[in-house]
Design an enzyme around this catalytic site. Structure first.
Site, PDB file in Angstrom:
ATOM      1  N   ILE A   1      -2.375   4.516   4.215  1.00 61.99           N
ATOM      2  CA  ILE A   1      -1.335   5.164   3.416  1.00 61.99           C
ATOM      3  C   ILE A   1      -0.758   6.226   4.350  1.00 61.99           C
ATOM      4  CG2 ILE A   1      -3.108   6.642   2.305  1.00 61.99           C
ATOM      5  CD1 ILE A   1      -1.161   7.038  -0.041  1.00 61.99           C
ATOM      6  N   SER A   2       0.560   6.273   4.461  1.00 64.91           N
ATOM      7  CA  SER A   2       1.199   7.207   5.394  1.00 64.91           C
ATOM      8  C   SER A   2       0.917   8.650   4.995  1.00 64.91           C
ATOM      9  CB  SER A   2       2.713   6.978   5.401  1.00 64.91           C
ATOM     10  OG  SER A   2       3.009   5.662   5.781  1.00 64.91           O
TER      11      SER A   2
ATOM     12  N   THR B   1       3.796  -6.946  11.466  1.00 65.76           N
ATOM     13  CA  THR B   1       3.218  -8.004  12.293  1.00 65.76           C
ATOM     14  C   THR B   1       2.837  -9.236  11.486  1.00 65.76           C
ATOM     15  OG1 THR B   1       1.501  -8.381  13.959  1.00 65.76           O
ATOM     16  CG2 THR B   1       0.875  -7.023  12.103  1.00 65.76           C
TER      17      THR B   1
ATOM     18  N   GLN C   1      -3.011  -8.879  12.201  1.00 57.67           N
ATOM     19  CA  GLN C   1      -3.419  -7.606  11.603  1.00 57.67           C
ATOM     20  C   GLN C   1      -4.881  -7.632  11.147  1.00 57.67           C
ATOM     21  OE1 GLN C   1      -0.757  -5.913   8.643  1.00 57.67           O
ATOM     22  NE2 GLN C   1      -2.458  -4.908   7.614  1.00 57.67           N
TER      23      GLN C   1
HETATM   24  N1  SAH Z   1       4.130   3.002   2.852  1.00 56.99           N
HETATM   25  C1  SAH Z   1       2.820   2.374   2.863  1.00 56.99           C
HETATM   26  C2  SAH Z   1       2.492   2.054   4.307  1.00 56.99           C
HETATM   27  C3  SAH Z   1       1.309   1.167   4.472  1.00 56.99           C
HETATM   28  S1  SAH Z   1       0.910   0.822   6.181  1.00 56.99           S
HETATM   29  C4  SAH Z   1       1.826   3.380   2.281  1.00 56.99           C
HETATM   30  O1  SAH Z   1       2.028   4.569   2.494  1.00 56.99           O
HETATM   31  O2  SAH Z   1       0.871   2.978   1.637  1.00 56.99           O
HETATM   32  C5  SAH Z   1       1.963  -0.536   6.531  1.00 56.99           C
HETATM   33  C6  SAH Z   1       1.778  -1.731   5.660  1.00 56.99           C
HETATM   34  O3  SAH Z   1       2.613  -2.767   6.161  1.00 56.99           O
HETATM   35  C7  SAH Z   1       0.374  -2.285   5.628  1.00 56.99           C
HETATM   36  O4  SAH Z   1      -0.052  -2.341   4.289  1.00 56.99           O
HETATM   37  C8  SAH Z   1       0.502  -3.693   6.222  1.00 56.99           C
HETATM   38  O5  SAH Z   1      -0.369  -4.626   5.626  1.00 56.99           O
HETATM   39  C9  SAH Z   1       1.960  -3.990   5.936  1.00 56.99           C
HETATM   40  N2  SAH Z   1       2.577  -5.005   6.788  1.00 56.99           N
HETATM   41  C10 SAH Z   1       2.507  -5.136   8.148  1.00 56.99           C
HETATM   42  N3  SAH Z   1       3.206  -6.213   8.559  1.00 56.99           N
HETATM   43  C11 SAH Z   1       3.750  -6.777   7.445  1.00 56.99           C
HETATM   44  C12 SAH Z   1       4.574  -7.931   7.225  1.00 56.99           C
HETATM   45  N4  SAH Z   1       4.966  -8.731   8.223  1.00 56.99           N
HETATM   46  N5  SAH Z   1       4.925  -8.213   5.955  1.00 56.99           N
HETATM   47  C13 SAH Z   1       4.514  -7.445   4.911  1.00 56.99           C
HETATM   48  N6  SAH Z   1       3.728  -6.363   5.050  1.00 56.99           N
HETATM   49  C14 SAH Z   1       3.351  -6.021   6.308  1.00 56.99           C
END
Ligand code: SAH
Length: 259
Positions: free
Chosen positions: A99-100, A250, A255
């Site tokens: 989570i950011s 990705t 991942q």
């Molecule tokens: N805003 C979110 C960020 C989560 S981290 C928060 O604060 O909870 C980034 C997220 O992107 C991860 O959950 C990861 O699984 C997702 N992610 C990475 N590549 C992706 C893709 N190709 N398609 C969908 N989700 C993706």
């Protein structure tokens, strides 16, 4: 909902050429004024955290403040202990995702410039925190879509939001590859990407509302920058906001098998 005619036009529109993207530094977003304050907004309660984000000018608008007051971070931190819920740092939510940090959530919410009734997309919705904030701001006449590729996170984020905000109905978390956006519900007034694409994601620009749609996304591999792209019909304006560090946008298998 939405205008079916407009969706059709978007589907049929030309592939975006890099030459249609013009670059501009956003004058109101001078990095050096904001960056030193980032990471220093931790609190002991959600209210305290939001107050510190306001004090450090990371939250600027009433609507972002209200959204973050009404979405409680403790429900979105996976197995992390409750005692760290309001720290201004990213936290692990499993599956090589985080989570950011709250200051990034605040910052990105401000950059989206959401309005009541907007239809918005959160790519890599992870914990569901930001999707919930977006749904809160756009109100019951708007809709927030999240797209996440890890099935476990899709399930958990749905239950996080339902636990935190059982009153919110205007959101949908879709399981899928966010690199393709989510064409079924395009165009969007705002698209937020929570993971870094290695190159400018032109596919997503096509899914922005032609009249002022905004894409907020980190771009880059090791050296990443947060960009805002604003669409005006066939033209896109690009604003570089600041250097950032996000997990990559990705392949699911890449991942999940990462060390
Ligand atoms: N805003 C979110 C960020 C989560 S981290 C928060 O604060 O909870 C980034 C997220 O992107 C991860 O959950 C990861 O699984 C997702 N992610 C990475 N590549 C992706 C893709 N190709 N398609 C969908 N989700 C993706």
């Amino acid at each position: 909902g939405g205008n079916p005619l407009l969706s059709l036009v978007i589907r049929a529109s030309v592939w975006w050429e890099p030459s249609l993207v013009t670059s501009e530094i956003a004058p109101s977003l001078i990095t050096s004024e904001i960056a030193p304050m980032a990471w220093h907004s931790s609190g002991s309660t959600n209210t305290d955290l939001v107050a510190n984000l306001c004090k450090n000018s990371l939250i600027k608008s009433q609507k972002v403040k209200e959204a973050m007051l009404n979405v409680d971070r403790k429900h979105y931190i996976g197995d992390s202990p409750a005692s760290v819920a309001y720290r201004d740092t990213p936290l692990s939510i499993g599956n090589n995702a985080t989570i950011s940090a709250p200051h990034m959530h605040a910052w990105c919410l401000e950059l989206m410039e959401l309005k009541l009734g907007n239809r918005v997309l959160d790519i890599g919705s992870g914990s569901g925190y930001l999707t919930a904030c977006m749904a809160h701001i756009v109100g019951s006449n708007g809709h927030a879509y999240g797209i996440e590729h890890v099935p476990d996170l899709v399930k958990k984020s749905r239950s996080n939001i339902a636990t935190d905000r059982p009153d919110l109905k205007n959101w949908t978390i879709v399981e899928g590859d966010g690199r393709d956006g989510l064409i079924d519900h395009a165009p969007y007034d705002a698209i937020h990407v929570g993971a870094a694409a290695s190159e400018v994601p032109f596919k997503l620009l096509q899914q922005l509302h032609p009249n002022g749609g905004r894409l907020i996304t980190p771009v880059g591999k090791l050296d990443q920058n947060l960009y805002v792209f604003v669409r005006d019909q066939e033209k896109i304006k690009q604003h570089r906001i600041t250097g950032v560090r996000y997990v990559p946008l990705t392949d699911l298998q890449l991942q999940l098998t990462k060390e």
